[in-house]
Design an enzyme around this catalytic site. Structure first.
Site, PDB file in Angstrom:
ATOM      1  N   LEU A  16       0.855  -1.228  -0.051  1.00 40.66           N
ATOM      2  CA  LEU A  16       0.094   0.003   0.126  1.00 40.66           C
ATOM      3  C   LEU A  16       0.803   1.317   0.052  1.00 40.66           C
ATOM      4  O   LEU A  16       0.474   2.195  -0.478  1.00 40.66           O
ATOM      5  CB  LEU A  16      -0.906   0.094   0.951  1.00 40.66           C
ATOM      6  CG  LEU A  16      -1.990  -1.272   1.356  1.00 40.66           C
ATOM      7  CD1 LEU A  16      -2.973  -0.824   2.279  1.00 40.66           C
ATOM      8  CD2 LEU A  16      -2.733  -1.149  -0.212  1.00 40.66           C
ATOM      9  N   ASP A  52      13.720   2.527  11.215  1.00 38.65           N
ATOM     10  CA  ASP A  52      12.835   1.542  12.168  1.00 38.65           C
ATOM     11  C   ASP A  52      12.136   1.999  13.082  1.00 38.65           C
ATOM     12  O   ASP A  52      12.230   2.809  13.804  1.00 38.65           O
ATOM     13  CB  ASP A  52      14.079   0.433  12.722  1.00 38.65           C
ATOM     14  CG  ASP A  52      13.318  -0.806  13.487  1.00 38.65           C
ATOM     15  OD1 ASP A  52      11.914  -0.643  13.728  1.00 38.65           O
ATOM     16  OD2 ASP A  52      14.028  -1.721  13.719  1.00 38.65           O
ATOM     17  N   GLY A  74       4.287  -1.313   9.617  1.00 38.35           N
ATOM     18  CA  GLY A  74       4.132  -2.558  10.826  1.00 38.35           C
ATOM     19  C   GLY A  74       4.061  -3.656  10.082  1.00 38.35           C
ATOM     20  O   GLY A  74       3.893  -3.935   8.950  1.00 38.35           O
ATOM     21  N   VAL A  75       3.914  -4.762  11.039  1.00 36.27           N
ATOM     22  CA  VAL A  75       3.829  -6.090  10.537  1.00 36.27           C
ATOM     23  C   VAL A  75       2.284  -6.037  10.168  1.00 36.27           C
ATOM     24  O   VAL A  75       1.483  -5.872  10.936  1.00 36.27           O
ATOM     25  CB  VAL A  75       4.078  -7.092  11.558  1.00 36.27           C
ATOM     26  CG1 VAL A  75       3.585  -8.406  11.294  1.00 36.27           C
ATOM     27  CG2 VAL A  75       5.500  -6.934  12.260  1.00 36.27           C
ATOM     28  N   ASN A 113      -9.461  -4.257   9.728  1.00 38.43           N
ATOM     29  CA  ASN A 113     -10.634  -4.869  10.203  1.00 38.43           C
ATOM     30  C   ASN A 113     -10.569  -5.932  11.265  1.00 38.43           C
ATOM     31  O   ASN A 113     -11.273  -6.352  11.957  1.00 38.43           O
ATOM     32  CB  ASN A 113     -11.414  -5.732   8.893  1.00 38.43           C
ATOM     33  CG  ASN A 113     -10.678  -6.884   8.207  1.00 38.43           C
ATOM     34  OD1 ASN A 113     -10.979  -7.945   8.843  1.00 38.43           O
ATOM     35  ND2 ASN A 113      -9.872  -6.660   7.611  1.00 38.43           N
ATOM     36  N   TYR A 137      -2.041  -9.326  16.055  1.00 42.54           N
ATOM     37  CA  TYR A 137      -2.170  -8.232  15.070  1.00 42.54           C
ATOM     38  C   TYR A 137      -3.331  -7.117  15.320  1.00 42.54           C
ATOM     39  O   TYR A 137      -3.174  -6.352  15.275  1.00 42.54           O
ATOM     40  CB  TYR A 137      -2.219  -8.999  13.829  1.00 42.54           C
ATOM     41  CG  TYR A 137      -2.338  -7.930  12.587  1.00 42.54           C
ATOM     42  CD1 TYR A 137      -1.582  -7.088  12.135  1.00 42.54           C
ATOM     43  CD2 TYR A 137      -3.488  -8.173  11.833  1.00 42.54           C
ATOM     44  CE1 TYR A 137      -1.737  -6.239  11.107  1.00 42.54           C
ATOM     45  CE2 TYR A 137      -3.918  -7.264  10.589  1.00 42.54           C
ATOM     46  CZ  TYR A 137      -3.006  -6.348  10.345  1.00 42.54           C
ATOM     47  OH  TYR A 137      -3.240  -5.643   9.420  1.00 42.54           O
ATOM     48  N   LYS A 141      -3.682  -3.371  16.390  1.00 41.82           N
ATOM     49  CA  LYS A 141      -4.494  -2.210  15.589  1.00 41.82           C
ATOM     50  C   LYS A 141      -5.369  -1.494  16.586  1.00 41.82           C
ATOM     51  O   LYS A 141      -5.644  -0.498  16.530  1.00 41.82           O
ATOM     52  CB  LYS A 141      -5.040  -3.003  14.507  1.00 41.82           C
ATOM     53  CG  LYS A 141      -4.260  -3.446  13.474  1.00 41.82           C
ATOM     54  CD  LYS A 141      -3.339  -2.209  12.915  1.00 41.82           C
ATOM     55  CE  LYS A 141      -2.531  -2.880  11.718  1.00 41.82           C
ATOM     56  NZ  LYS A 141      -1.850  -1.827  11.177  1.00 41.82           N
ATOM     57  N   SER A 166      -9.770  -5.334   2.754  1.00 41.46           N
ATOM     58  CA  SER A 166      -8.813  -6.180   2.049  1.00 41.46           C
ATOM     59  C   SER A 166      -8.622  -5.300   0.792  1.00 41.46           C
ATOM     60  O   SER A 166      -9.288  -5.389  -0.244  1.00 41.46           O
ATOM     61  CB  SER A 166      -9.535  -7.355   1.455  1.00 41.46           C
ATOM     62  OG  SER A 166     -10.169  -8.231   2.533  1.00 41.46           O
ATOM     63  N   ARG A 175     -14.983 -14.039   0.952  1.00 40.37           N
ATOM     64  CA  ARG A 175     -15.136 -12.912   2.013  1.00 40.37           C
ATOM     65  C   ARG A 175     -14.746 -11.581   1.461  1.00 40.37           C
ATOM     66  O   ARG A 175     -15.282 -10.612   1.976  1.00 40.37           O
ATOM     67  CB  ARG A 175     -13.999 -13.328   3.058  1.00 40.37           C
ATOM     68  CG  ARG A 175     -14.035 -12.345   4.218  1.00 40.37           C
ATOM     69  CD  ARG A 175     -13.103 -12.791   5.366  1.00 40.37           C
ATOM     70  NE  ARG A 175     -12.624 -11.858   6.022  1.00 40.37           N
ATOM     71  CZ  ARG A 175     -11.468 -11.084   5.913  1.00 40.37           C
ATOM     72  NH1 ARG A 175     -10.916 -11.226   4.888  1.00 40.37           N
ATOM     73  NH2 ARG A 175     -11.356 -10.182   6.788  1.00 40.37           N
TER      74      ARG A 175
END
Ligand code: NAI
Ligand code: 15L
Length: 268
Positions: A16, A52, A74-75, A113, A137, A141, A166, A175
């Site tokens: 993204l 980092d 981020g992860v 989400n 995760y 968030k 997504s 989904r």
């Protein structure tokens, strides 16, 4: 039109990040792009910094002289607690704290989400519901959203937290016919979040105009978001290519899909 002198994008080497690097090129005189990974070479309107997020000094340097931040770094899926802690929890804290120290006025936070992934698909939820994270995760968030709330209430730093569904070139399973957001709609949503006159603390869902949906996204229209794309154009092809799922399988029952169905990451 150039609305800002300088905007920072964290996580700019990611999927993204690359989309916004191109899509937001005109929003500011300078885009500052940071990541811990290679960012290629800088275009005329770009500044590149290796950073980092877990290192506050580095984040302080990255946020100097910027007017707004799009925090994508981020992860981006389930991982060990240690990795989530460093990149997402410490990393987001460092971004907000560095923003406060450097006088940054607005942050667009790439939430997910999965902060609400344990709601049942039979429930349509808006963005005022309590968090129900479906993973470590998702928990990170939820922390990021609460951090945004705290920094607005205490210091007046505005945030738009986008609970991205997504965001991919096209839906990859059934989904995603409900959760999908096109790249163009994502760029529009981030742009509108950056330039809206006043956003305070706002939580919205990153989704296109999909006929099937789990989320009431009324608040997104307040900032002027009008999705142009829909997952519906992929519906027929997706139904033909995939088997009808068991409606009681956990990956089908919950908003978060597979993230809700999976066991604890470190047990696997
Ligand atoms: P990605 O994995 O392609 O990009 C994430 C970037 O963050 C990577 O370039 C990575 O190097 C960087 N990063 C990770 N830890 C870092 C650290 N400690 N310091 C500096 N950089 C670090 O993921 P993608 O898909 O681009 O997602 C961007 C953001 O949007 C993530 O925060 C993700 O959680 C969120 N999101 C994305 C969704 C999607 O559908 N693509 C859905 C929901 C949320
Ligand atoms: C996310 O938060 C992930 O970053 C992305 O890779 C997808 O898994 C997305 O959620 C989703 O729920 O489809």
């Amino acid at each position: 039109m150039k609305h800002f002198k300088r905007v920072l994008i964290t996580g700019a080497a990611g999927a993204l990040g690359k989309v916004l690097r191109a899509g937001l090129a005109d929003i500011a005189e300078t885009l500052r792009l940071t990541d811990r990974m290679e960012l290629g070479s800088a275009a005329a309107n770009e500044e590149l910094q290796v950073c980092d997020l877990a290192d506050l000094e580095s984040v302080l340097a990255a946020t100097k002289d910027v007017e707004a931040i799009v925090h994508l770094g981020g992860v981006a899926r389930e991982n060990t607690f240690n990795n989530i802690l460093n990149s997402n929890i410490v990393g987001s804290y460092n971004v907000y704290e560095a923003a406060r120290k450097n006088g940054v006025k607005r942050i667009i936070f790439a939430s997910s989400n999965h902060a609400i992934g344990f709601y049942d698909r039979t429930e349509t939820i808006d963005s005022n519901v309590m968090h129900r994270p479906d993973s470590l995760y998702g928990l990170s968030k939820a922390f990021g959203e609460d951090l945004a709330r705290y920094y607005f209430d205490k210091f007046g730093i505005e945030s738009v937290c986008i609970r991205i569904g997504s965001c991919f070139p096209e839906p990859m399973d059934r989904r995603m016919l409900a959760t999908w957001q096109s790249y163009d709609d994502f760029v529009q949503m981030v742009s509108k979040s950056l330039i809206a006159a006043r956003v305070g603390f706002t939580v919205i869902y990153g989704m296109s105009d999909n006929c099937e949906s789990f989320w009431d996204n009324t608040k997104a229209s307040v900032i002027g978001y009008r999705p142009k794309d829909t997952a519906d154009v992929f519906r027929e092809k997706m139904f033909a290519a995939t088997p009808t799922p068991d409606p009681f399988a956990p990956a089908i029952v919950y908003h978060g899909g597979g993230f809700a169905a999976d066991g604890h990451f470190e047990d696997q």
